[in-house]
Enzyme design. Sequence first.
Site, mmCIF file in Angstrom:
data_model
loop_
_atom_site.group_PDB
_atom_site.id
_atom_site.type_symbol
_atom_site.label_atom_id
_atom_site.label_comp_id
_atom_site.label_asym_id
_atom_site.label_seq_id
_atom_site.Cartn_x
_atom_site.Cartn_y
_atom_site.Cartn_z
ATOM 1 N N ASP A 162 -5.739 -3.899 -2.469
ATOM 2 C CA ASP A 162 -4.724 -3.503 -1.487
ATOM 3 C C ASP A 162 -4.004 -4.710 -0.890
ATOM 4 O OD1 ASP A 162 -3.585 -2.532 1.112
ATOM 5 O OD2 ASP A 162 -4.558 -0.676 0.491
ATOM 6 N N SER B 100 0.835 -1.195 0.000
ATOM 7 C CA SER B 100 0.000 0.000 0.000
ATOM 8 C C SER B 100 0.879 1.258 0.000
ATOM 9 C CB SER B 100 -0.957 -0.061 1.196
ATOM 10 O OG SER B 100 -2.029 0.832 1.038
#
Length: 283
Positions: A155, A41
Amino acid sequence: MTRPRIGVALGGGSARGWAHIGVLEALADLGLAPDVVAGTSIGALVGAAYVTDRLRELRVWAEAVTWRNVATLLDLRLTRGGLIDGARIETLLADRGIACDIERSPMPFAAVAADIESGAEVWLRSGPIQRAVRASIGLPGIFKPVQVDGQWLLDGGLVNPVPVSTCRALGADVVIAIDINSSRLWPTEAAPGPPTPWHSVMGRLLLARSRGPASFVTMAKAVTIMQVQITKARLVHEPADVVLVPNLGNVGPFQFDRARAAIAAGRAAVERSREALAALQVA
């Protein structure tokens, strides 16, 4: 004696990830510049800036960012899979020179993402680095999933929030993990400085007030709680040699305009662990 190959595992945590900039700068000051980088991320974003030698440019931008700047990145669309398309983030990175094919980067790098169909952990180690970052930051329900090599990706925090295992697979002898979510999950009171996201442009767009928590806030908190628990479990079975936990209790996950505070927290975390970090040079 040859210094061992040092890997850094840069964890996810939205705006708190600016702390990674301070960590990387402080490690370099100690002669511990990493040889291997893996990020999840926001960790993938900062890691990409590091391996393309654009960390300073990213820091300058982050320290000057306002919520007006952030709003320009939110290409809101009623699109399948998320509220935000995310293409502008790739443009932001390219504009700052954070753009190359990963396989051509001067050191091993991987961005971690999750396959939305199989739930598998995916290590992005080739292709445009800005696209890999975009895939790794795809917060579910907020960012539209990205298709890479036939896989729809979300993610990486859903599967490996602090990618120690990735660093070792890339050839690191020792691994420094940076966990940016284990301090207080959410500020209990307003932090000093600019208005918090709940009163910002982003707040007006996505965090409309209601009698209970707004849906965006609830979703983000739920994902963060999940990532913290996954991190704890994985670090037990895949321990790092040193774990740095910046004190980010006063920096909220959406306070992208508090980069200076987060960067300072990253530097302070390195300073607190100087003895343990020094031992890595002769491990």
